[in-house]
Design a protein around this motif. Structure first.
Motif, PDB file in Angstrom:
ATOM      1  N   UNK A   1       0.432  -0.964  -0.047  1.00 57.96           N
ATOM      2  CA  UNK A   1      -0.131   0.001   0.437  1.00 57.96           C
ATOM      3  C   UNK A   1       0.561   1.699  -0.106  1.00 57.96           C
ATOM      4  N   UNK A   2       1.759   1.329   1.106  1.00 56.03           N
ATOM      5  CA  UNK A   2       2.728   2.792   1.046  1.00 56.03           C
ATOM      6  C   UNK A   2       3.174   2.740   0.049  1.00 56.03           C
ATOM      7  N   UNK A   3       4.234   1.552  -0.578  1.00 56.93           N
ATOM      8  CA  UNK A   3       5.165   1.340  -2.343  1.00 56.93           C
ATOM      9  C   UNK A   3       4.211   2.411  -3.477  1.00 56.93           C
ATOM     10  N   UNK A   4       2.180   1.493  -3.872  1.00 53.62           N
ATOM     11  CA  UNK A   4       1.989   2.420  -4.161  1.00 53.62           C
ATOM     12  C   UNK A   4       1.356   3.793  -4.254  1.00 53.62           C
ATOM     13  N   UNK A   5       1.544   3.640  -3.013  1.00 54.44           N
ATOM     14  CA  UNK A   5       0.867   5.337  -2.931  1.00 54.44           C
ATOM     15  C   UNK A   5       2.394   6.510  -3.119  1.00 54.44           C
ATOM     16  N   UNK A   6       3.466   5.627  -2.945  1.00 54.59           N
ATOM     17  CA  UNK A   6       4.465   6.504  -3.213  1.00 54.59           C
ATOM     18  C   UNK A   6       5.096   6.730  -4.968  1.00 54.59           C
ATOM     19  N   UNK A   7       3.659   6.044  -5.392  1.00 51.45           N
ATOM     20  CA  UNK A   7       4.319   5.803  -6.772  1.00 51.45           C
ATOM     21  C   UNK A   7       4.423   4.347  -8.130  1.00 51.45           C
ATOM     22  N   UNK A   8       4.821   3.660  -7.320  1.00 51.20           N
ATOM     23  CA  UNK A   8       5.683   2.488  -7.174  1.00 51.20           C
ATOM     24  C   UNK A   8       4.543   1.739  -8.696  1.00 51.20           C
ATOM     25  N   UNK A   9       4.848   1.135  -9.337  1.00 48.23           N
ATOM     26  CA  UNK A   9       3.530   0.324  -9.937  1.00 48.23           C
ATOM     27  C   UNK A   9       4.113  -0.832 -10.678  1.00 48.23           C
ATOM     28  N   UNK A  10       6.063  -1.485 -10.281  1.00 47.75           N
ATOM     29  CA  UNK A  10       6.180  -2.406 -11.411  1.00 47.75           C
ATOM     30  C   UNK A  10       6.760  -3.272 -10.309  1.00 47.75           C
ATOM     31  N   UNK A  11       5.363  -4.327  -9.933  1.00 53.15           N
ATOM     32  CA  UNK A  11       5.739  -5.496  -8.560  1.00 53.15           C
ATOM     33  C   UNK A  11       5.250  -6.732  -9.098  1.00 53.15           C
ATOM     34  N   UNK A  12       6.546  -7.671  -8.722  1.00 49.91           N
ATOM     35  CA  UNK A  12       6.316  -9.448  -8.624  1.00 49.91           C
ATOM     36  C   UNK A  12       5.863  -9.631  -7.812  1.00 49.91           C
ATOM     37  N   UNK A  13       4.682 -10.780  -7.240  1.00 57.37           N
ATOM     38  CA  UNK A  13       3.917 -11.091  -6.333  1.00 57.37           C
ATOM     39  C   UNK A  13       3.693 -12.627  -6.694  1.00 57.37           C
TER      40      UNK A  13
END
Length: 308
Positions: free
Chosen positions: A22-34
């Protein structure tokens, strides 16, 4: 961390991992591998190696773990030791092999000695005996901290560890047998109120003191450390304030609006007498907790139990 960097969050469905996401998305990060635990078994060395070889993440947050409260830690001792060791070993080693730029490992404040001086400083690690009920879990987490430290020393990695205090917040575990004290008490008092039960039983004497940190505060601390910290000292993350289990139970009772009586079962274990972290290091690095326990509890209770 570059905004376009590929970020792997191990344990993204859990309380800590989901808060970091959630925090990373709020900071503008979008390139996640989950990957969920159903998609990738982190205890399987070959599968983890294949995953890192294929995905090549730039940054790793290691929040995956086998976790539980006093009873779960004490009953599933071998399982807690084995699974946590395997998860950590596989993810940390493959991060080294894949040349991950930086890794953050989530340890736990239970790795400190049972009778450590208070508040607990980072350098108290390994200075005394552990709390017997969660010794296997603590040993696994200590191994993870030391693995990060020594991969830094031997291989020049940038792997850091954080030691969060007791956590609560969204996606917590409310199972009465396997959860920690705060979510267990929230559920107990809520169900007692719903059922008009005259009493609520709480384990122990109520005298041990604990510190509680909202998981959203922890996630922001983790991001802050990934951005600003390098070193082999595992950093404490907490509020710097604690309260007795009795005071916690009474605060939860008031939050829920339960009017019955609290009954203390002193035949059940208390655990460590006190566990308050010294947070002067992370405060000096520019981070402090912001969510007060009273407000955090109110928000968690309303969202978990009143909006269902």
């Amino acid at each position: 961390m570059e905004l376009n960097a590929k970020i792997y969050i191990a344990g993204h469905n859990g309380m800590v991992g989901s808060a970091i996401l959630r925090v990373l998305k709020e900071k503008g990060y979008t390139n996640f591998v989950l990957r969920s635990s159903l998609d990738l078994d982190l205890t399987d060395q070959e599968k983890v190696a294949s995953f890192f070889k294929a995905e090549k993440p730039d940054y790793v947050f290691l929040a995956a773990a086998k976790v539980g409260g006093i009873e779960a830690n004490n009953v599933y001792r071998g399982q807690f030791l084995y699974e946590n060791l395997m998860i950590q070993n596989n993810v940390i080693h493959q991060s080294y092999v894949s040349k991950v730029k930086k890794l953050l490992f989530l340890a736990s404040s239970c790795i400190y000695p049972k009778l450590a001086n208070q508040p607990i400083k980072e350098d108290y690690l390994l200075e005394g005996k552990l709390e017997p009920t969660n010794e296997p879990y603590a040993i696994a987490k200590i191994a993870g901290v030391k693995l990060c430290e020594n991969y830094n020393r031997q291989y020049g990695c940038d792997f850091i560890s954080v030691m969060p205090t007791n956590l609560y917040g969204p996606n917590d575990n409310y199972d009465l047998k396997n959860s920690h004290v705060l979510p267990a008490l929230l559920r107990k008092f809520h169900e007692a109120k719903e059922n008009n039960a005259p009493t609520v039983e709480v384990w122990g004497s109520g005298t041990p003191k604990r510190e509680f940190l909202h998981v959203d505060d922890l996630a922001k601390a983790c991001f802050h450390l990934m951005e600003s910290y390098q070193g082999n000292v595992s950093v404490n993350v907490g509020t710097g304030e604690d309260l007795s289990i009795k005071a916690l139970a009474e605060l939860i009772q008031k939050t829920v609006g339960y009017t019955g009586i609290i009954v203390w079962n002193s035949d059940k274990p208390d655990g460590t007498p006190r566990k308050l972290l010294d947070v002067s290091l992370i405060n000096s690095l520019g981070w402090k907790s912001k969510i007060e326990l009273k407000e955090g509890l109110k928000d968690v209770y309303e969202n978990k139990f009143l909006k269902q």
